[in-house]
Write an enzyme that holds these catalytic residues in place. Structure first.
Site, PDB file in Angstrom:
ATOM      1  N   ALA A  55     -23.341  -1.418   9.143  1.00 17.00           N
ATOM      2  CA  ALA A  55     -23.146  -0.683  10.399  1.00 17.00           C
ATOM      3  C   ALA A  55     -21.990  -1.208  11.249  1.00 17.00           C
ATOM      4  O   ALA A  55     -21.683  -0.612  12.290  1.00 17.00           O
ATOM      5  CB  ALA A  55     -24.427  -0.716  11.226  1.00 17.00           C
ATOM      6  N   TYR A  56     -21.330  -2.283  10.835  1.00 16.15           N
ATOM      7  CA  TYR A  56     -20.187  -2.792  11.603  1.00 16.15           C
ATOM      8  C   TYR A  56     -18.960  -1.941  11.274  1.00 16.15           C
ATOM      9  O   TYR A  56     -18.539  -1.904  10.134  1.00 16.15           O
ATOM     10  CB  TYR A  56     -19.889  -4.241  11.250  1.00 16.15           C
TER      11      TYR A  56
END
Length: 322
Positions: A55-56
Site C-alpha cells: 500500500a505504500y
C-alpha cells in the site's frame, strides 16, 4: 560498519542488521534516483533489511499503491543485490479492492496480492510477508492456511504480523500450533521512547515468551525524538507540526531534556540515543529507520554501534515512565 552483528528475526531463520530501512519514503518524499542512492548507502554500510508494504504510498495524490515496492524491485534488478538483502513487505491494507476500504487478509486477496508484490519487487520470493493490520472479518485459520501454502510453494520464507494486539496475536499463534500451520515469527508494533504503552505489557510479554522477532515502527515518533523540535514554537512551518503539538506536555519535554543530556554525554545525537535505547529493550530485534538524504542516513545509522551506559538507560527509561 562491517562489524555489525546480525540479530535473529525470531525463529524465522532470517537475520537482520540492528536497523531496518523503512521504504515508505520511496515514491513519496524521495524519487527513484534518490531512493537508489539511499539504498546503495544503506546496504553499503553493512545493513541488509528493507521494509515496505504493497500500500505504500496510496496516500499520495495520484498514487495507487505499489510505488515503493516498484522502486525497490528496480533497484534490486539494477544492482543485482537480491541475495544481499532481506525484503520485508506487507499485505492487508486497502488497495481499492473494496468500496469501504476495509482491511483484507482473506485467502483470495493474499493470493492475488502476493503475485502483485513479487512482480513489482522483481523477485521470486519474499523473505518476510507481514499481515499489515488485523482483519476481523477473516478467521486466523483461513489467513494462516493461505500463508502456509505460499511458504510451501517457495514464494514466501516467513510470515509476520503488524499492528496486532496481544489477544489477536495469541489467537493466531494458538491456531498455528493447533493446526500445524506456519506461524507469525515477527511483530511490527509502534514503539519508541515516547510511545511505550503501544508495545510494553501483554504484547511485549507475549513476543518474548514466544520468541518472536520485533521490528519497531515510528521508532523516533515521527521526528519528535530527533531533538529537532524543542518546543511548540519550533513546529511552525513544519509539515509534521500539527501531529506533534500534544507531545510537548510535561512528560514529552522531560524526555527531550534527558535525551539531550544523554546525547551530550555520549557525543551523539538525540535520534541515535533514542534508537540505541530501543535496541536494549526486551524482545526488540531492530527498529525501522528512514531517511531522505545521505547525511541523515549516515547520522541515523550510527545508532547501531552506540552503546549506552546503565545510567544512561535508567535515566531515559525513568524520564519516559508515565
Amino acid at each position: 560498519m562491517s562489524d555489525l552483528k546480525k540479530r535473529a528475526l525470531g525463529k524465522s531463520g532470517l537475520e537482520t542488521a540492528p536497523l531496518v530501512f523503512g521504504g515508505n519514503v520511496f515514491g513519496w518524499t524521495i524519487d527513484r534516483a534518490k531512493s537508489f542512492e539511499i539504498l546503495d548507502a544503506f546496504v553499503g554500510a553493512g545493513f541488509n533489511a528493507i521494509d515496505t508494504a504493497d500500500a505504500y504510498s496510496t496516500w499520495v495524490p495520484g498514487n495507487k499503491g505499489g510505488e515503493s515496492e516498484t522502486i525497490i524491485g528496480e533497484w534490486l534488478k539494477a544492482r543485482r543485490r537480491r541475495d544481499d538483502v532481506l525484503i520485508l513487505t506487507k499485505v492487508g491494507s486497502p488497495m481499492g479492492q473494496h468500496a469501504d476500504d476495509r482491511k483484507d487478509l482473506s485467502p483470495a486477496w493474499i493470493e492475488r496480492a502476493v503475485e502483485d508484490s513479487l512482480r513489482r519487487l522483481q523477485t521470486d520470493v519474499i523473505d518476510l510477508y507481514q499481515s499489515h493490520w488485523m482483519d476481523p472479518a477473516t478467521p486466523h485459520e483461513a489467513t494462516l492456511e493461505a500463508y502456509d501454502r505460499l511458504i510451501k510453494a517457495g514464494k514466501v520464507r516467513a510470515i509476520g504480523a503488524s499492528n496486532f494486539d496481544a489477544a489477536n496475536l495469541k489467537e493466531a499463534l494458538d491456531v498455528s500450533a493447533a493446526k500445524g500451520l506456519a506461524r507469525y515469527e515477527t511483530l511490527q508494533p509502534h514503539y519508541n521512547l515516547y510511545s511505550r504503552s503501544t508495545f510494553e505489557g501483554p504484547l511485549q510479554d507475549l513476543t518474548v515468551a514466544e520468541g518472536l522477532g520485533v521490528i519497531t515502527y515510528f521508532s523516533l515518533e515521527s521526528g519528535f525524538l530527533t531533538g529537532k523540535y524543542k518546543s511548540v514554537t519550533d513546529l511552525e512551518g513544519s509539515a509534521r507540526g500539527g501531529g506533534m503539538k500534544d507531545k510537548f506536555d510535561e512528560r514529552g519535554v522531560r524526555i527531550l531534556a534527558v535525551l539531550d543530556a544523554v546525547a551530550q554525554r555520549n557525543e551523539a545525537t538525540p535520534a541515535q540515543v533514542a534508537l540505541a535505547w530501543l535496541l536494549t529493550r526486551p524482545g526488540v530485534t531492530a527498529p525501522i529507520v528512514s531517511a531522505t538524504s545521505i547525511d541523515q542516513l549516515n547520522d541515523t545509522l550510527k545508532a547501531a554501534t552506540l552503546t549506552l551506559s546503565a545510567q544512561d538507560l535508567t535515566d531515559l527509561t525513568e524520564a519516559s515512565d508515565s
